[in-house]
Design a protein around this motif. Structure first.
Motif, short mmCIF file in Angstrom:
data_model
loop_
_atom_site.label_atom_id
_atom_site.label_comp_id
_atom_site.label_asym_id
_atom_site.label_seq_id
_atom_site.Cartn_x
_atom_site.Cartn_y
_atom_site.Cartn_z
N GLY A 166 0.80 -1.21 0.00
CA GLY A 166 0.00 0.00 0.00
C GLY A 166 0.84 1.26 0.00
O GLY A 166 0.56 2.22 -0.74
N VAL A 167 1.89 1.26 0.81
CA VAL A 167 2.78 2.43 0.89
C VAL A 167 3.48 2.65 -0.44
O VAL A 167 3.57 3.79 -0.94
CB VAL A 167 3.79 2.24 2.04
N GLU A 168 3.99 1.58 -1.04
CA GLU A 168 4.71 1.71 -2.30
C GLU A 168 3.79 2.19 -3.41
O GLU A 168 4.16 3.05 -4.23
CB GLU A 168 5.36 0.37 -2.64
N LEU A 169 2.57 1.66 -3.46
CA LEU A 169 1.61 2.10 -4.48
C LEU A 169 1.24 3.57 -4.30
O LEU A 169 1.21 4.34 -5.27
CB LEU A 169 0.35 1.24 -4.41
N ALA A 170 0.98 3.97 -3.07
CA ALA A 170 0.56 5.35 -2.81
C ALA A 170 1.66 6.34 -3.17
O ALA A 170 1.42 7.35 -3.85
CB ALA A 170 0.16 5.51 -1.34
N GLY A 171 2.89 6.05 -2.74
CA GLY A 171 3.99 6.96 -3.04
C GLY A 171 4.26 7.07 -4.53
O GLY A 171 4.48 8.18 -5.05
N THR A 172 4.24 5.95 -5.23
CA THR A 172 4.52 5.96 -6.66
C THR A 172 3.40 6.65 -7.44
O THR A 172 3.66 7.41 -8.39
CB THR A 172 4.71 4.53 -7.18
N LEU A 173 2.16 6.41 -7.05
CA LEU A 173 1.03 7.05 -7.73
C LEU A 173 1.09 8.57 -7.56
O LEU A 173 0.80 9.32 -8.49
CB LEU A 173 -0.28 6.49 -7.19
N ALA A 174 1.48 9.04 -6.38
CA ALA A 174 1.61 10.48 -6.17
C ALA A 174 2.70 11.07 -7.06
O ALA A 174 2.55 12.16 -7.61
CB ALA A 174 1.94 10.75 -4.70
N GLU A 175 3.79 10.33 -7.25
CA GLU A 175 4.86 10.80 -8.13
C GLU A 175 4.40 10.86 -9.58
O GLU A 175 4.74 11.80 -10.32
CB GLU A 175 6.07 9.87 -8.01
N ILE A 176 3.63 9.86 -10.00
CA ILE A 176 3.11 9.87 -11.37
C ILE A 176 2.25 11.10 -11.60
O ILE A 176 2.38 11.80 -12.61
CB ILE A 176 2.30 8.59 -11.64
N ARG A 342 15.61 -17.03 9.61
CA ARG A 342 16.62 -16.00 9.83
C ARG A 342 16.10 -14.68 9.25
O ARG A 342 15.95 -14.54 8.05
CB ARG A 342 17.93 -16.39 9.14
N ASP A 343 15.84 -13.76 10.14
CA ASP A 343 15.28 -12.47 9.74
C ASP A 343 16.41 -11.53 9.36
O ASP A 343 17.18 -11.09 10.22
CB ASP A 343 14.46 -11.88 10.89
N PHE A 344 16.50 -11.21 8.07
CA PHE A 344 17.56 -10.32 7.59
C PHE A 344 17.10 -8.86 7.55
O PHE A 344 17.83 -8.00 7.07
CB PHE A 344 18.02 -10.76 6.20
N GLY A 345 15.88 -8.59 8.03
CA GLY A 345 15.43 -7.22 8.11
C GLY A 345 14.27 -6.92 7.17
O GLY A 345 13.86 -7.76 6.36
N ASN A 346 13.74 -5.71 7.30
CA ASN A 346 12.62 -5.25 6.49
C ASN A 346 13.03 -4.05 5.66
O ASN A 346 13.79 -3.19 6.13
CB ASN A 346 11.43 -4.84 7.38
N LEU A 347 12.50 -3.99 4.44
CA LEU A 347 12.75 -2.86 3.56
C LEU A 347 11.42 -2.43 2.94
O LEU A 347 10.59 -3.26 2.61
CB LEU A 347 13.73 -3.22 2.44
N ALA A 348 11.25 -1.14 2.77
CA ALA A 348 10.07 -0.63 2.08
C ALA A 348 10.44 0.67 1.40
O ALA A 348 11.09 1.54 2.00
CB ALA A 348 8.91 -0.41 3.04
N THR A 349 10.06 0.81 0.14
CA THR A 349 10.30 2.06 -0.57
C THR A 349 9.01 2.88 -0.57
O THR A 349 7.91 2.33 -0.59
CB THR A 349 10.75 1.81 -2.02
N ILE A 350 9.17 4.18 -0.53
CA ILE A 350 8.03 5.08 -0.44
C ILE A 350 7.88 5.88 -1.72
O ILE A 350 6.77 6.19 -2.15
CB ILE A 350 8.19 5.99 0.78
N GLY A 351 8.99 6.19 -2.35
CA GLY A 351 8.97 6.95 -3.58
C GLY A 351 10.39 7.27 -4.00
O GLY A 351 11.35 6.67 -3.53
#
Length: 423
Positions: A166-176, A342-351
């Protein structure tokens, strides 16, 4: 030879298959699609940043040199655990010595399945292409609309669910809306589009630490996304959605709020959780059926006292673990110890130049996190061509703000209102 049937060519199924290369074992990999999909970048196809072949590769091509594998294109209709058979939709019945069920998950609307036609989700390439068409057509409909209220409804976008998708879609749509489509229309200003991200919980990206979640919220607002938390959506229909006591006119609503396990899990006749996942044993086998394993989004298993998340790294680790368990059975040696994630961490892009990263004690946000996210996703893509194409597309998008896959496919008359503006 012993026969292993693997249902699902996703991360768990494909990683198990490749880990068993060279073993004296016959493997049949079944999937209803002919490709392996890199789901973490699916939203990029939906928002016209990448084309479908950039994040997918044919299963037969990936496994072309692995002689102990046969790929079957088809859908599994039924599993008979006691008889050790799998029935395909064409009527073929396959007998197995071992089975790995890794059929993934689908959308869950929490009892409101009537919302599905009005709020599509994002799980497959078909979903992504349909959503891309829906998003781009919304601007076209707004351009052709003369009524201000109807035009505003076309320029209202809502993404339900504040997880990574949801975060990735929202940020990218705002950029578009604010950059990519700038100066391309004559009757509307795309930057006036309203992009709203709705999360029923108290914050977006709840799987991240609270401080990173707050940074993500601020970065979304900087991009022009309106973030609404603590209020669930009460209704979704063709005209819009209800949020609290307010009904918002919006012609484009995207669902990113929940998933449900594949209905194939019910064929096993074992206990399932509320989402339809199988409560597997510590070795990922099904209770009462030690020769049947479940992996990926379909498995509910504890590791270090916590449920293993439904993410790509976990599915890969499950696939490799099942391969190891089968290898020990072939060799008649001691089985591996219980599965441990084995948890190598979380990543999320916003825009653009905005992301958050959580790796143990390391927390990153902003530009550095974005570069880290980009490098990690390119590294895990299958195939040199995919990596090269994605890098080139992202480099071009970075310098030009353009998105090269902005082609509307299919019949432009999709049942929505026809153009009201005369030529």
């Amino acid at each position: 030879m012993k026969h292993l049937v693997i249902i699902g060519g996703g991360f768990a199924g494909l990683w198990a298959t490749r880990a068993l290369a060279g073993e004296a074992l016959r493997i049949t990999l079944i999937d209803r699609h002919n490709h392996h999909l890199f789901q973490p970048l699916l939203y990029q196809v939906a928002t016209a940043g990448l084309s479908a072949p950039d994040i997918a590769a044919p299963l037969r091509h990936i496994l072309r040199r692995q002689e102990n594998v046969e790929v079957r294109l088809g859908e599994v209709r039924d599993i008979a655990p006691d008889a050790k058979t799998v029935t395909l939709d064409d009527g073929d019945v396959l007998r197995f010595d071992w089975l790995l069920l890794a059929a993934g998950a689908t959308h869950a609307y929490f009892g409101h399945d009537d919302w599905a036609p009005h709020a599509p989700g994002l799980k497959t390439l078909d979903d992504a292409l349909d959503l891309r068409r829906k998003l781009l057509l919304a601007f076209e409909r707004a351009e052709a609309e003369t009524d201000p209220a109807a035009r505003a409804a076309w320029l209202n976008f809502a993404i339900v669910g504040g997880g990574p998708t949801g975060v990735e879609l929202a940020g990218t749509l705002a950029e578009i809306a604010r950059h990519t489509l700038k100066n391309e229309f004559r009757h509307i200003d795309p930057s006036e589009a309203r992009v709203r991200l709705i999360e029923a919980g108290p914050r977006v990206l709840s799987s991240f630490p609270e401080d990173l979640s707050e940074k993500a919220r601020r970065q979304l607002r900087k991009l022009g996304v309106e973030v609404v938390t603590g209020t669930p959506v009460g209704e979704i229909n063709a005209a819009g959605y209800r949020l609290g006591d307010e009904f918002v006119a919006a012609r484009t609503v995207v669902w990113a709020a929940g998933v449900a396990a594949s209905p194939l899990a019910r064929s096993l006749g074992v206990p399932l959780d509320r989402a339809g996942r199988v409560l597997v044993q510590p070795d990922l086998s099904v209770p009462g059926h030690p020769d049947i394993f479940v992996g990926g989004d379909l498995a509910l298993v504890q590791s270090d006292g916590k449920p293993v998340p439904g993410v790509a790294p976990a599915a890969k680790q499950m696939g490799r673990y099942v391969a190891q368990a089968i290898r020990t059975r072939l060799a008649k040696t001691d089985p591996p110890s219980a599965f441990r994630y084995r948890d190598f961490g979380n990543l999320a892009t916003i825009g653009r130049m905005a992301a958050i990263v959580h790796l143990g004690k390391l927390k990153l946000s902003g530009v550095l996190a974005w570069w880290f996210w980009l490098a990690a996703h390119v590294f895990f893509l299958i195939g040199f061509r995919n990596r090269l194409v994605v890098l080139l597309n992202w480099a071009w998008a970075y310098w030009s703000y353009q998105r090269g896959a902005r082609i509307i496919l299919g019949d432009s008359d999709d049942g929505q209102a026809r153009s009201t503006r005369q030529a």
